[in-house]
Design an enzyme around this catalytic site. Structure first.
Site, PDB file in Angstrom:
ATOM      1  N   HIS A   1       0.832  -1.204   0.000  1.00  0.00           N
ATOM      2  CA  HIS A   1       0.000   0.000   0.000  1.00  0.00           C
ATOM      3  C   HIS A   1       0.869   1.258   0.000  1.00  0.00           C
ATOM      4  CE1 HIS A   1      -3.639   2.384   1.265  1.00  0.00           C
ATOM      5  NE2 HIS A   1      -2.685   3.175   1.729  1.00  0.00           N
ATOM      6  N   GLU A   2       1.777   1.339   0.964  1.00  0.00           N
ATOM      7  CA  GLU A   2       2.616   2.541   1.043  1.00  0.00           C
ATOM      8  C   GLU A   2       3.524   2.663  -0.173  1.00  0.00           C
ATOM      9  OE1 GLU A   2       1.843   4.753   3.025  1.00  0.00           O
ATOM     10  OE2 GLU A   2       0.525   3.505   4.250  1.00  0.00           O
TER      11      GLU A   2
ATOM     12  N   HIS B   1       1.793   4.563  -2.891  1.00  0.00           N
ATOM     13  CA  HIS B   1       1.959   6.007  -2.727  1.00  0.00           C
ATOM     14  C   HIS B   1       3.342   6.430  -3.199  1.00  0.00           C
ATOM     15  CE1 HIS B   1      -1.733   6.881  -0.670  1.00  0.00           C
ATOM     16  NE2 HIS B   1      -1.462   6.134   0.378  1.00  0.00           N
TER      17      HIS B   1
ATOM     18  N   GLU C   1      -5.469   7.726  -2.736  1.00  0.00           N
ATOM     19  CA  GLU C   1      -5.267   6.327  -2.357  1.00  0.00           C
ATOM     20  C   GLU C   1      -5.402   5.370  -3.544  1.00  0.00           C
ATOM     21  OE1 GLU C   1      -4.351   5.315   0.648  1.00  0.00           O
ATOM     22  OE2 GLU C   1      -4.549   7.242   1.671  1.00  0.00           O
TER      23      GLU C   1
END
Length: 703
Positions: free
Chosen positions: A482-483, A486, A512
């Site tokens: 997830h990170e 980003h 997101e």
């Protein structure tokens, strides 16, 4: 050398090139450096206002250069506050925070600058600007209006006062949560009480005891204890899932839901004060509520549109959530629990039911996910999808902790395009909880040269124990992906204007998209198998274990969806229709909505809001819905890969490059709906999200 130059030479926060010297920065550097930088910027703003030309070169380019000194003097301070928190650093940050907020307001409230940008937009030069340049101007105009550029006299003074206070109490809120989390511990000394714990929890809890009790002769071992349980997620979550001592689970749960709600760490008044200030601020700017103010700068067109999404997802999720609870009650009764099921029972029985249905435990998975191997698998996926190479560059950059790693990102021709820091492990004594990505240095053009982006990726994964590397839970692997999504948006941007490069300028409810898109690859068999290697045997994840993980993907997805919707609805109502001075307290509102959304009502003493940092200490006020809004986008984007066949490697690589070009590269230089339609060819649909979560009509229980 004059005094000014000597000061710059001695203070690491006064550099303006290269990487921030994190290893040299001390709390004593903060006040003199930030004071000097603010003074210099204020002088340049006055000069710009007096002599500005309503052109790109005469106004916008000088404005962008003003941001650079603060990127070096202030951003590292905020970053270190998150990862190396200390009392001295807090005091230094608090001393300068009001001045930094005031400077930002000074710029956004500048009437000459605002009028200059309006004049540029109305001139013949407007059509000669690039799309990205026009987007910068539009965003700055909106930011000026939202910062009260149109206010005068007492209203303007009040606005500035409120902004300073909001910023300060937001920091106070976060510090209280950190301190309250840090203050609790449960020391377990009886071996019988640790029966049934996974090895990873025993290791972590013993290590935690030894780190917290360095000055004692007692040394904990994973086999015999003592064990220290904290409210930090790597400790709290597995304890709640595996402790057979119901009374101890209750004690830890009650501590968790009442964090920062009493004594000198009580956030109750901060919540009330924050809601009053936000409401007043929105009304001062002409909005009906803070939610309307918030959504004016987001992708969602209105509060009604957000509520429509809530309703659509709730209708699909609610039956599943109520069925989930009945399944847990049934299992608990069969296993001999005579007491009514309570909140501190849910994680325990949910884990038992998951083990029963899918026949594996998290601890069976952990040895297959040593962090170094997971990183290699993640980097390999990025090479296949986006044509980039990621190489370790440890020692090339100054770091703030020995665990921090540094990597360079190369294009397929070997040309460097970016770099990133990875701070992977939990450090509850000094590092805030959760996981996040942040800019270190934004991509920008300086003096006809491109300065490449550098980003921070921070997680709170299980740290290494002894000689073994960090063995990650599957949820920690998901969080890393997830990170990293980003981070990809930060490092693969091709925009040279800092205001809209990478994640900058992207509407909050669309930011997101890339992060949640990456999570889907954790369930793609070649990707998952490729990043597993048993820490002892070297074997990849067995096929039968992968199939169980895949089958468990939608386990309790209705409950999880309803919890996220519940938080989004609480946030939205607090900031839209709630009256801070009215008879209903924020906790009453929380309880009222939870009664509607949760199959198990909250405890009367639940003070979860006192630790809801997303909306009171972070940037998600009237924006928590963004997770679901963006998840609709990300699931639909991943569905494009499913439609061409996930095993079709050449087609996947081609589509991956298109995702890079249409979604990752433009950063915030285009409206997110235009970005999404560029990639998908249409507006988004909720169908892929509901399908990925298995949210169809619930079938009968097999328990």
């Amino acid at each position: 050398m004059d005094q000014h130059s000597k000061t710059r030479e001695k203070n690491p926060l006064l550099t303006s090139s290269g990487l921030p010297p994190f290893h040299l920065i001390q709390p004593g550097h903060v006040v003199p450096a930030v004071t000097q930088v603010i003074g210099e910027i204020e002088g340049k703003v006055e000069s710009l206002e007096a002599h500005l030309e309503p052109t790109w070169d005469g106004l916008l380019e000088p404005l962008e250069k003003l941001d650079l000194p603060l990127e070096y003097a202030w951003n590292p301070v905020v970053h270190l506050l998150n990862v190396r928190n200390s009392e001295a650093l807090r005091k230094a940050h608090e001393t300068m925070l009001g001045n930094v907020v005031a400077l930002g307001l000074r710029l956004r409230q500048s009437e000459p600058i605002y009028q200059g940008m309006k004049a540029l937009r109305q001139s013949d030069l407007w059509n000669r600007l690039s799309n990205a340049q026009r987007r910068v101007v539009e965003l700055k105009l909106r930011n000026g209006e939202h910062a009260g550029v149109g206010l005068t006299g007492e209203a303007k003074n009040r606005f500035i006062q409120m902004e300073r206070e909001i910023s300060q109490i937001s920091t106070d809120f976060s510090n209280h949560v950190l301190d309250a989390t840090k203050a609790f511990e449960l020391i377990i000394t009886e071996e019988e009480d640790a029966k049934g714990w996974p090895e990873s929890l025993r290791n972590l809890a013993a290590q935690s005891f030894n780190q917290a009790r360095r000055d004692t002769d007692v040394k904990a071992t994973p086999e015999r204890g003592p064990w220290r349980i904290t409210l930090d997620h790597p400790s709290f979550v597995p304890f709640m899932q595996h402790s057979r001592r119901r009374d101890q689970r209750e004690k830890v749960y009650r501590a968790f839901i009442t964090r920062a709600s009493e004594g000198n760490l009580d956030n109750t008044e901060i919540i009330q004060r924050m809601l009053r200030l936000r409401k007043e601020k929105a009304e001062l700017l002409g909005f009906g509520s803070y939610a309307e103010f918030s959504l004016a700068s987001k992708m969602a067109p209105s509060v009604t549109a957000v509520e429509t999404m809530f309703q659509e997802l709730q209708r699909a999720s609610s039956p599943h959530a109520f069925k989930d609870l009945q399944d847990l009650k049934r299992l608990a009764r069969r296993q001999g629990q005579t007491e009514p099921i309570a909140h501190w029972d849910l994680p325990f029985w949910a884990e038992r039911l998951r083990e029963k249905r899918f026949d594996y435990t998290e601890d069976q998975l952990r040895p297959y996910f040593p962090l170094p191997r997971v990183l290699r698998g993640l980097f390999s996926l990025c090479q296949k999808l986006f044509g980039i190479l990621i190489e370790p560059a440890d020692g090339e950059a100054p770091v703030w902790h020995a665990d921090v790693r540094y990597f360079r990102v190369l294009d397929q021709d070997g040309k460097r395009v970016a770099s990133f820091y990875l701070d992977p492990y939990s450090r509850p004594q000094e590092k805030r909880g959760g996981a996040w990505m942040d800019n270190c240095l934004v991509r920008r053009r300086l003096d006809h040269e491109i300065r490449l982006p550098v980003v921070h990726l921070c997680c709170n994964s299980t740290p290494p124990v002894g000689e073994k590397p960090s063995l990650m839970s599957f949820s920690e692997v998901n969080t890393l992906f997830h990170e990293f999504g980003h981070g990809l948006q930060g490092v693969l941007t091709t925009v040279d204007l800092a205001d809209v490069a990478g994640v900058n300028g992207i509407e909050w409810d669309a930011v997101e998209l890339a992060s949640q898109f990456m999570e889907n690859w954790c369930y793609h068999k070649p990707t998952l198998i490729g990043m597993t290697k048993h820490v002892d045997s070297g074997e990849p994840l067995p096929d039968d274990l992968f199939q169980k993980v895949l089958a468990a993907r939608t386990y309790r997805s209705g409950s999880l969806m309803m919890r996220q919707l519940e938080l989004g609805m609480i946030d939205m109502e607090l900031h839209h229709s709630y009256t801070p001075a009215g008879p209903e307290s924020p906790f009453d509102l929380h309880r009222r909505i939870s009664m509607q959304m949760s199959p198990l009502p909250p405890l009367p003493e639940d003070r979860f809001l006192c630790a809801f940092s997303h909306i009171f200490g972070g940037g998600y006020a009237a924006g928590y819905y963004s997770y679901k809004w963006a998840e609709v986008l990300s699931a639909d984007a991943f569905a494009a890969f499913e439609e061409i066949g996930l095993e079709n490697e050449s087609a996947i690589a081609k589509l991956g490059r298109r995702f890079r070009e249409t979604v990752l590269a433009p950063g915030g230089s285009r409206h997110p709906m235009d970005v999404f339609k560029d990639f998908r060819g249409r507006e988004p649909s909720t169908e892929p999200l509901l399908r990925h979560n298995g949210l169809v009509a619930p079938s009968g229980s097999d328990e």
